[in-house]
Design a protein around this motif. Structure first.
Motif, PDB file in Angstrom:
ATOM      1  N   ALA A 176       0.115 123.532  27.206  1.00  0.00           N
ATOM      2  CA  ALA A 176      -1.327 122.404  28.183  1.00  0.00           C
ATOM      3  C   ALA A 176      -1.610 121.626  29.080  1.00  0.00           C
ATOM      4  CB  ALA A 176      -1.361 122.036  26.998  1.00  0.00           C
ATOM      5  N   GLU A 177       0.011 120.961  29.257  1.00  0.00           N
ATOM      6  CA  GLU A 177      -0.025 119.896  30.868  1.00  0.00           C
ATOM      7  C   GLU A 177       0.195 120.714  31.277  1.00  0.00           C
ATOM      8  OE1 GLU A 177       3.177 116.464  31.862  1.00  0.00           O
ATOM      9  OE2 GLU A 177       3.549 117.882  30.441  1.00  0.00           O
TER      10      GLU A 177
ATOM     11  N   THR B 287      -3.912 122.268  32.250  1.00  0.00           N
ATOM     12  CA  THR B 287      -3.887 121.238  33.192  1.00  0.00           C
ATOM     13  C   THR B 287      -4.080 121.140  34.614  1.00  0.00           C
ATOM     14  OG1 THR B 287      -4.094 120.240  30.826  1.00  0.00           O
ATOM     15  CG2 THR B 287      -4.662 119.021  32.364  1.00  0.00           C
ATOM     16  N   CYS B 288      -2.540 121.184  34.555  1.00  0.00           N
ATOM     17  CA  CYS B 288      -2.058 120.986  36.330  1.00  0.00           C
ATOM     18  C   CYS B 288      -2.932 122.067  36.771  1.00  0.00           C
ATOM     19  CB  CYS B 288      -0.777 120.497  36.617  1.00  0.00           C
ATOM     20  SG  CYS B 288       0.289 119.300  35.779  1.00  0.00           S
TER      21      CYS B 288
ATOM     22  N   THR C 117      -5.690 123.774  36.393  1.00  0.00           N
ATOM     23  CA  THR C 117      -6.827 124.330  35.970  1.00  0.00           C
ATOM     24  C   THR C 117      -7.672 122.678  37.029  1.00  0.00           C
ATOM     25  OG1 THR C 117      -6.805 122.588  33.945  1.00  0.00           O
ATOM     26  CG2 THR C 117      -7.688 125.453  34.163  1.00  0.00           C
ATOM     27  N   GLY C 118      -6.883 121.897  37.335  1.00  0.00           N
ATOM     28  CA  GLY C 118      -6.905 120.634  37.528  1.00  0.00           C
ATOM     29  C   GLY C 118      -6.800 121.111  39.433  1.00  0.00           C
TER      30      GLY C 118
ATOM     31  N   PHE D 233      -8.250 127.271  26.059  1.00  0.00           N
ATOM     32  CA  PHE D 233      -8.141 126.371  27.505  1.00  0.00           C
ATOM     33  C   PHE D 233      -9.200 128.183  28.431  1.00  0.00           C
ATOM     34  CE2 PHE D 233      -5.216 123.868  27.540  1.00  0.00           C
ATOM     35  CZ  PHE D 233      -4.988 122.964  28.885  1.00  0.00           C
TER      36      PHE D 233
END
Length: 426
Positions: free
Chosen positions: A18-19, A22-23, A25-26, A52
């Motif tokens: 998940a982390e 998140t990196c 997709t950001g 996600f």
């Protein structure tokens, strides 16, 4: 067609995926496709990937029903087959990436017309949260600013000496198609080694970004690099893969000495970790590989690089002499294997000098201090705090103490301490 296809590989990393996503997709570069390939995870990883993907249409999940023999190579190749971007990048599903990483790599590659773009990275120690420089840090010193290099024989040789990891690079699609770039698939690890050789030799131009744009997680349970059993030997299968690829492309004469340097480096690293019957298996595996090199080549290699333990091991392998090989490796001394095998009977000071000579003071102390802190539960740095560049005299002394102790004795001490701690708790 997106500007960049980012291929994320995953396997049983439910605590980290998940982390990482998140990196990804950001990222500040938004015109991307994100291909997440799961290699048959048996934990909650696939479910997190699906969640996600449901929230971000740029994510294309590829979820294998079961784990493949090719591991990350099969997963990465599946991602490459599905990729449609102008450039292809990779991400390990348990690593962290700066939000501007892929945009900076993409801009650098497009503005300089480069086939490859490569940045620096840090090692994120899972055991204590410390950030540390990888072993290639010194190779960046001549390149303190962004620079694009035309790749000829000499610059390619320089690039081949960088750590081979693909997840801090971008690869132009034209390079991928022209070279037929894929990861070798087999019952082995470290597939990024042949991939690195093929991409560097096949590329015409590379741009280097000396910024540290990602954190690679190490010391994680289940991680390939943490293995110390027979799987460690599988890296040597890549010697023949690289050798045969060089030969088929007419490159062998130009890079034969570089391949010997690669072999020497892997031998040095693996021999420091080999224990028990793995040592004999290492010898048996390497004898036919070293037989490919002439005695004169090994002599010249020793003349240029010095006649240290690794060169002596290569010469023993050429002679197919296990006793000589074992002695050169330092295994006969009974000293701590990872310390590089000081000569039998050496004093504390002598053993320290031996290890310092072969691996350097910083690596010696860092290895020993990390080992003791992890195994004996000593003080650790606060999570997220970068490791300091300077090592204290106390650290160096601790390293020398570790060098003096035999592995068997140290393990027994750890067991005794653990039992005492459990008794105290009861």
């Amino acid at each position: 067609m997106p500007r960049v296809s980012i291929i994320v590989t995953a396997y049983n990393i439910e605590n980290y995926i998940a982390e990482s996503l998140t990196c990804i997709t950001g990222q500040t570069l938004t015109d991307i496709e994100i291909i997440v390939v799961d290699d048959g995870s048996t934990d909650g990883t696939p479910g997190i990937i699906r969640d996600f993907a449901a929230r971000d249409p740029r994510i294309r999940p590829i979820l294998f029903a079961e784990n493949t023999i090719g591991g990350v190579a099969t997963a990465a190749n599946a991602g490459m087959d599905a990729a449609t971007g102008d450039f292809i990048g990779f991400a390990d599903g348990d690593d962290r990436y700066a939000p501007e990483m892929f945009e900076k790599l993409w801009r650098a590659a497009t503005e300089t017309g480069s086939d490859l773009a490569m940045c620096r990275y840090m090692l994120l120690d899972e055991s204590d949260g410390a950030l540390k420089e990888p072993a290639e840090a010194d190779r960046w010193l001549p390149r303190p600013r962004q620079v694009a290099l035309d790749l000829d024989r000499e610059t390619r040789k320089e690039m081949l000496r960088f750590i081979s990891v693909p997840w801090r690079k971008l690869y132009r699609r034209d390079l991928v198609e022209r070279v037929g770039l894929r990861f070798p698939v087999g019952d082995f690890f470290y597939e990024d080694n042949p991939f690195h050789w093929m991409s560097v030799i096949g590329a015409e131009r590379i741009v280097l970004l000396p910024e540290r744009l990602c954190d690679h997680r190490v010391a994680r349970v289940g991680q390939t690099m943490a293995t110390v059993d027979e799987r460690l030997l599988r890296i040597f299968q890549h010697h023949d893969i690289i050798h045969d690829w060089l030969k088929a492309g007419g490159h062998l004469a130009d890079y034969h000495d570089d391949l010997l340097r690669w072999l020497s480096s892997q031998l040095s690293w693996v021999s420091l970790r080999a224990e028990g019957d793995i040592r004999q298996r290492l010898f048996d595996l390497l004898v036919p590989i070293v037989a490919r090199y002439e005695t004169a080549e090994l002599e010249e290699f020793g003349r240029v690089n010095g006649r240290g333990r690794t060169v002596q091991m290569l010469e023993a392998l050429k002679a197919a002499d296990y006793a000589r090989f074992s002695k050169a490796a330092g295994w006969n001394s009974g000293a701590l294997t990872a310390a590089g095998g000081a000569p039998a009977g050496a004093s504390l000071f002598g053993r320290g000098l031996y290890h310092l000579k072969n691996t350097g003071p910083r690596q010696t102390a860092t290895m020993a201090v990390t080992y003791l802190r992890e195994r004996l539960g000593l003080r650790r740095r606060p999570s997220g705090k970068p490791a300091q560049d300077r090592l204290s005299n106390q650290d160096l002394m601790m390293a020398l103490i570790v060098l003096q102790r035999e592995m068997q004795g140290l393990r027994q001490e750890i067991r005794d301490l653990s039992q005492q701690r459990d008794a105290d708790r009861d």
